[in-house]
Design an enzyme around this catalytic site. Structure first.
Site, PDB file in Angstrom:
ATOM      1  N   GLU A 256       0.727  -1.252  -0.090  1.00 34.57           N
ATOM      2  CA  GLU A 256       0.006   0.031   0.032  1.00 34.57           C
ATOM      3  C   GLU A 256       0.803   1.290  -0.079  1.00 34.57           C
ATOM      4  O   GLU A 256       1.609   1.553   1.100  1.00 34.57           O
ATOM      5  CB  GLU A 256      -0.824  -0.098   1.196  1.00 34.57           C
ATOM      6  CG  GLU A 256      -1.894   0.939   1.457  1.00 34.57           C
ATOM      7  CD  GLU A 256      -1.368   2.043   2.320  1.00 34.57           C
ATOM      8  OE1 GLU A 256      -1.113   3.151   2.014  1.00 34.57           O
ATOM      9  OE2 GLU A 256      -1.710   1.825   3.360  1.00 34.57           O
ATOM     10  N   CYS A 295      -1.183   8.754   3.289  1.00 36.37           N
ATOM     11  CA  CYS A 295      -1.123   8.374   1.958  1.00 36.37           C
ATOM     12  C   CYS A 295      -2.423   8.438   1.144  1.00 36.37           C
ATOM     13  O   CYS A 295      -2.594   8.298   0.111  1.00 36.37           O
ATOM     14  CB  CYS A 295      -0.909   6.626   2.167  1.00 36.37           C
ATOM     15  SG  CYS A 295      -1.957   5.927   3.060  1.00 36.37           S
TER      16      CYS A 295
END
Length: 677
Positions: A256, A295
């Protein structure tokens, strides 16, 4: 000064050297030191496989879920301590709650998923039984069992609590031990959280280990049964993914990675609309929460070209109200970046972005944080950029991992889709519009490039968790630059830690292997009705047969009058005959189900507490007046519910006519009491 310890092979390990200092993001003072010197990585992984794995695999999904709930409750009692330590990472109280409460919420979420959606068993049966032969004596079924290795979890600095817990929860529920390697900058918060986990004694020994410091040769000791879950930069993800052992042993690798997430304002959302205000508010929130170190934060804000000036001004007005400084000051709304190094990295990225645009708000060189030293603390004000040429590559290729976002104009849905795709894969995107046609065109256009999409407008705004909030029930990940992986996603995240195996066997053997009755396996008919048996006394295959009962035309007409269901196929002979599926009037499907219940129910008080549903109902053969119905009810699956005094029993139900043809098949779900005491 505190030196962070690792927890490996069943004990706490102090590093063999002084370690590297970790500064307070606000004051620059040393918080702790970190080093993994002396940690035997191979031994730690072996300990997880030898001790943690077997202990977890002995537990059922429900038992593991109960432990996750207990752990979540324990950590919740220590939130204030974690909040205080989180402030040293530069986080405001709101940021800390996002991280800490969010991580605890993931534990609660997976506990609920485990108890409600997974069996009280150590294996997971997936999908339907597949017939593999004509006579029904050869069938297949997919089974999922836990990998017999360790889930190595390498986390990013921006969420030192949520990051480890959102990886731990699905791995633990699957029955796989975790080895957690936090990012160094904020490892002191992750380490204290794991100390609380270990001190609680809630989780089986070996199910959680912690390595503080450099990973060193950790990946060299991986096996085919291990798994790596990584969160961080795209460049680091590429390096780890191509590690010789990861490649050579086909180690499962989930990444990720940071991405250039996009938010798109619809052309209908003009100034004065609720959607316009939602877009502006969301953009400012994503720029300032965790000082933009998410993120999922919005890096590119796509705006209809005619609205660029209005959006820029509205965002400037909101950003001007954001107070940046020491999170200890209650008036501060945005804290510091995680470290001075991180601030310098953001400044370098900002310089590259300025090649394509100009600053619309903010000045990193002339800025005074509240109650803090701008040189010692890792502070940066929110920076809004404006790039009037959306074709320039920099906004679509360079990410400043901080409070920086770029406004970009677009003309029409087609260009919005093309610009969004230039990010080459994102974790999250959002579209703020009330125009359903525009929303459909954009969502279908950008979905292949995104792991998650939020369509925001006045309808869902009050309940929406926002652009940048991953949720345990939905996947967190994305294609391309975002890493190509998936985390969480409810049971999907559990399955990442399990091996799916196709088992081919006869029905009786498959029943024995899975604990679920498979058609073709012998049934057990006894003098005692299965509904008179307590949960512990029931066995898969226990069967009741009821009937026959003749269906009359009077039954059909009474049911139609009583329920109001006067559909022509039940009431009009000529019209029913004209229907290609029928040869005349037919009985109602729900009349058949009702008659079947009357044939298999044992009416007196007993262990059966409730019938709480039907699943997989299919009507297979028409029932005409004069047909005789027989029902066969077979205990298909027995699932005790931990600590409740009852369990769920799933019954295979087959209603047949006088010729033996199935007219209806379905599963009946009942709650059945355990024996008293």
């Amino acid at each position: 000064m505190v030196t962070l310890r690792s927890y490996v092979s069943g004990s706490w390990h102090s590093p063999a050297n002084e370690g590297v200092p970790l500064p307070d993001a606000v004051t620059g003072e040393e918080v702790a030191r970190i080093s993994s010197a002396g940690v035997d990585m191979g031994a730690a992984l072996a300990y997880g496989r030898r001790t943690g794995g077997p202990a977890l695999r002995e537990l059922t999904f429900h038992q593991r879920a109960a432990l996750l709930k207990a752990l979540a409750s324990h950590l919740r009692e220590h939130r204030e301590e974690l909040y205080a330590l989180s402030a040293r990472t530069g986080a405001t109280l709101g940021d800390s709650k996002f991280d800490i409460d969010g991580g605890i919420g993931v534990l609660f979420g997976y506990s609920s998923k485990g108890r409600r959606e997974l069996p009280n068993d150590t294996l997971l049966v997936e999908g339907d039984v597949e017939p593999l032969g004509k006579a029904g004596t050869f069938v297949g079924q997919h089974l999922c069992t836990p990998l017999q290795g360790v889930a190595v979890q390498i986390n990013a600095f921006n969420f030192p609590v949520w990051g480890p817990l959102e990886k731990l929860a699905p791995a633990f529920l699957a029955g796989m031990p975790s080895l957690i390697k936090p990012a160094s900058q904020t490892a002191y918060l992750s380490a204290r959280m794991i100390e609380l986990v270990v001190e609680s004694g809630i989780l089986p020994e070996g199910s959680v280990q912690l390595v503080c410091g450099d990973a060193r040769d950790l990946l060299d000791h991986l096996t085919e049964q291990d798994l790596v879950a990584f969160t961080g930069s795209a460049s680091t993800a590429r390096r780890l993914r191509t590690h010789p052992v990861v490649v050579g042993r086909s180690v499962r690798f989930n990444a990720e990675a940071d991405s250039l997430n996009v938010s798109i304002l619809g052309p209908d959302a003009a100034p004065g609309t609720q959607e316009f205000d939602l877009f502006v508010k969301q953009l400012v929130t994503e720029m300032t929460v965790k000082a933009g170190q998410k993120c999922t934060a919005i890096r590119r804000a796509l705006v209809p070209a005619p609205l660029m000036d209005e959006v820029a001004e509205a965002v400037r007005e909101r950003l001007a109200k954001v107070t940046v400084g020491d999170p200890a000051n209650p008036d501060v709304r945005m804290g510091a970046l995680a470290s001075l190094d991180q601030r310098e990295e953001v400044r370098r990225s900002l310089k590259a972005l300025l090649d394509a645009g100009r600053v619309a708000f903010g000045d990193p060189d002339h800025f005074s944080p509240v109650d803090a030293d701008a040189e010692r603390g890792a502070f940066m004000p929110p920076i809004l950029l404006r790039a009037d040429d959306p074709g320039r590559p920099e906004p679509h290729e360079v990410e400043a991992f901080g409070p920086v976002s770029t406004l970009l104009p677009y003309e029409g849905a087609g260009q919005a889709v093309e610009l969004a795709a230039r990010g080459r894969g994102s974790l999250a995107g959002s579209l703020v519009t009330a125009d359903t046609g525009f929303a459909r065109a954009v969502v279908l256009g950008i979905a292949p490039w995104h792991g998650r999409l939020l369509v925001l407008n006045s309808e869902d705004a009050k309940e929406s968790t926002g652009h940048g909030s991953p949720l345990p029930a939905l996947i967190h990940g994305g294609p391309g630059r975002a890493g190509g992986g998936e985390e969480m996603g409810g049971v999907r995240g559990v399955l990442h830690h399990m091996q799916r195996t196709a088992v081919q066997a006869g029905p009786a053997m498959l029943t024995a292997l899975t604990g679920r009755w498979v058609p073709g396996t012998d049934r057990t008919v006894t003098d005692e009705h299965p509904f008179r048996k307590h949960l512990e006394d029931l066995r898969v295959g226990d069967t009741a047969v009821g009937g026959p009962r003749t269906v009359t035309l009077e039954d059909v007409e009474h049911f139609a009058a009583f329920t109001g269901d006067t559909f022509y196929a039940h009431m009009d002979e000529e019209s029913a005959k004209a229907n290609p599926f029928f040869n005349g009037r037919v009985a109602h499907g729900y009349l058949i189900v009702s008659f079947a219940a009357g044939l298999f129910v044992s009416p007196g008080p007993g262990p059966v507490l409730a019938n709480y549903g039907l699943e997989n109902l299919r009507f297979l053969t028409p029932v005409y007046p004069g047909d005789e119905l027989t029902v066969t009810l077979t205990a298909k699956q027995i699932t005790p519910r931990e600590g409740t005094g009852y369990g769920e029993v799933r019954w295979d139900t087959d209603v047949t006519n006088q010729d033996g043809a199935s007219v209806a098949k379905y599963d009946v779900l009942t709650l059945v009491a355990s024996r008293p005491g």
